[in-house]
Design an enzyme around this catalytic site. Sequence first.
Site, mmCIF file in Angstrom:
data_model
loop_
_atom_site.group_PDB
_atom_site.id
_atom_site.type_symbol
_atom_site.label_atom_id
_atom_site.label_comp_id
_atom_site.label_asym_id
_atom_site.label_seq_id
_atom_site.Cartn_x
_atom_site.Cartn_y
_atom_site.Cartn_z
ATOM 1 N N ARG A 50 50.225 18.612 -7.775
ATOM 2 C CA ARG A 50 50.022 19.075 -6.397
ATOM 3 C C ARG A 50 50.540 20.491 -6.171
ATOM 4 O O ARG A 50 49.846 21.344 -5.629
ATOM 5 C CB ARG A 50 50.755 18.127 -5.423
ATOM 6 C CG ARG A 50 50.171 16.771 -5.374
ATOM 7 C CD ARG A 50 51.234 15.744 -4.982
ATOM 8 N NE ARG A 50 50.763 14.414 -5.274
ATOM 9 C CZ ARG A 50 50.714 13.894 -6.499
ATOM 10 N NH1 ARG A 50 51.163 14.570 -7.534
ATOM 11 N NH2 ARG A 50 50.229 12.700 -6.693
ATOM 12 N N THR A 51 51.790 20.707 -6.543
ATOM 13 C CA THR A 51 52.429 21.983 -6.200
ATOM 14 C C THR A 51 51.716 23.140 -6.896
ATOM 15 O O THR A 51 51.383 24.149 -6.269
ATOM 16 C CB THR A 51 53.926 21.940 -6.587
ATOM 17 O OG1 THR A 51 54.493 20.739 -6.061
ATOM 18 C CG2 THR A 51 54.663 23.144 -6.045
ATOM 19 N N LYS A 78 58.661 29.685 -29.586
ATOM 20 C CA LYS A 78 59.254 30.455 -30.691
ATOM 21 C C LYS A 78 60.711 30.785 -30.406
ATOM 22 O O LYS A 78 61.319 31.617 -31.079
ATOM 23 C CB LYS A 78 58.468 31.760 -30.892
ATOM 24 C CG LYS A 78 56.996 31.559 -31.168
ATOM 25 C CD LYS A 78 56.271 32.900 -31.161
ATOM 26 C CE LYS A 78 54.771 32.717 -31.063
ATOM 27 N NZ LYS A 78 54.084 33.967 -30.704
ATOM 28 N N ARG A 100 58.796 26.242 -11.426
ATOM 29 C CA ARG A 100 59.374 24.885 -11.379
ATOM 30 C C ARG A 100 60.161 24.693 -12.655
ATOM 31 O O ARG A 100 59.709 25.082 -13.746
ATOM 32 C CB ARG A 100 58.295 23.818 -11.261
ATOM 33 C CG ARG A 100 58.877 22.425 -11.454
ATOM 34 C CD ARG A 100 57.921 21.317 -11.170
ATOM 35 N NE ARG A 100 57.662 21.185 -9.749
ATOM 36 C CZ ARG A 100 56.914 20.219 -9.228
ATOM 37 N NH1 ARG A 100 56.353 19.319 -10.007
ATOM 38 N NH2 ARG A 100 56.716 20.144 -7.926
ATOM 39 N N HIS A 128 63.224 21.443 -3.141
ATOM 40 C CA HIS A 128 61.768 21.586 -3.244
ATOM 41 C C HIS A 128 61.298 22.048 -1.857
ATOM 42 O O HIS A 128 60.667 21.308 -1.107
ATOM 43 C CB HIS A 128 61.136 20.240 -3.629
ATOM 44 C CG HIS A 128 59.715 20.313 -4.090
ATOM 45 N ND1 HIS A 128 58.911 21.419 -3.914
ATOM 46 C CD2 HIS A 128 58.933 19.381 -4.710
ATOM 47 C CE1 HIS A 128 57.717 21.172 -4.417
ATOM 48 N NE2 HIS A 128 57.688 19.943 -4.908
HETATM 49 N N1 CP Z 1 55.153 16.466 -4.727
HETATM 50 C C1 CP Z 1 55.076 17.190 -5.859
HETATM 51 O O1 CP Z 1 55.864 18.105 -6.101
HETATM 52 O O2 CP Z 1 54.034 16.824 -6.666
HETATM 53 P P1 CP Z 1 53.731 17.474 -8.094
HETATM 54 O O3 CP Z 1 54.869 17.089 -9.004
HETATM 55 O O4 CP Z 1 52.414 16.849 -8.504
HETATM 56 O O5 CP Z 1 53.659 18.954 -7.919
#
Ligand code: CP
Length: 309
Positions: A50-51, A78, A100, A128
């Site tokens: 999603r993100t 590497k 992330r 988040h």
């Molecule tokens: N909610 C969320 O962060 O979903 P993803 O891990 O799919 O990005």
Amino acid sequence: MRSLISMDDLSKDEIERIIQQALEYKRLKSRTKVLEGKFIVTAFFEPSTRTKLSFQKAAMALGAEVLDFLPSVSSLQKGETDLDTLMTIEAMDVDAIVVRTRKVGAPKLWSEVLSIPVINGGDGTNEHPTQALLDLVTMFEHFGRLDLNVAIVGDILHSRVANSLAKGLKKFGAKVRMCGPKEFLPGEHDAVDFITTDLQEALDGADVVYVLRIQRERIEQAFDGARKFFERFQVNEKVLNFAPSHAVIMHPGPFNRDVEISSGVVYSERSLILEQVRNGVYTRMAILKEVLSEVGEDSGLRPVQKVLV
Ligand code: CP
């Protein structure tokens, strides 16, 4: 706003502006060229559906170009470090990086080293913020206000979403309760009214039942062991009788069907789960606009060596 690392970075006014802008983008449903000529990089060192995709779509819908960094086929393999990787990407003259990582606090460090905005797409169990913002957009769109009673249910201890969402809701006077097996609850949380292991107590009077999955990638126990803890906490049709009839169900995804949430509830009429996904794109459009509109005011190089030693 230069980088977005934590909900603590945002004032109530800034959050309100993002909510209004996201809903305006949703209403217009059209592309704009506000970020034409900009290059946005998605660098996800942890899996995401999603993100990452919604940030990519959001950037394209604003006219930006998107580069996707893929760790598994990169020079990380590497032995290059993640920070050296990001400094290398920055040297290619890109305008912002969405990251992330499982490393708590790494996006903050990176934002202090890099001279371009860093947007935190999730760091370990910490924060988040863009998920919290899209959740606030979704709640505001549904209820027209944010001073709600919100029950967050599930694996709270390992959830960056619970932390960011509770911080965001507190700025708007919401009453947040957290509920789950005691092994998966924090001892305390500044932004929370009460923490309980009693699901009936948590759902009593709740406007929103916000469900979280077991973060199996962050816990020591085998998943099946952890799953047993959650049998009493599954949000299903029966449990929803504890909540008022107007209460809605939310979940940041991905969900484990028939573990923390039943199949009958996931896509029920009371569920806003797919609306959260839809709003994720518009919210991230608003975030990118907010972050990149201020670039240039503070674009001097950071004292890199000081941060690295
Ligand atoms: N909610 C969320 O962060 O979903 P993803 O891990 O799919 O990005």
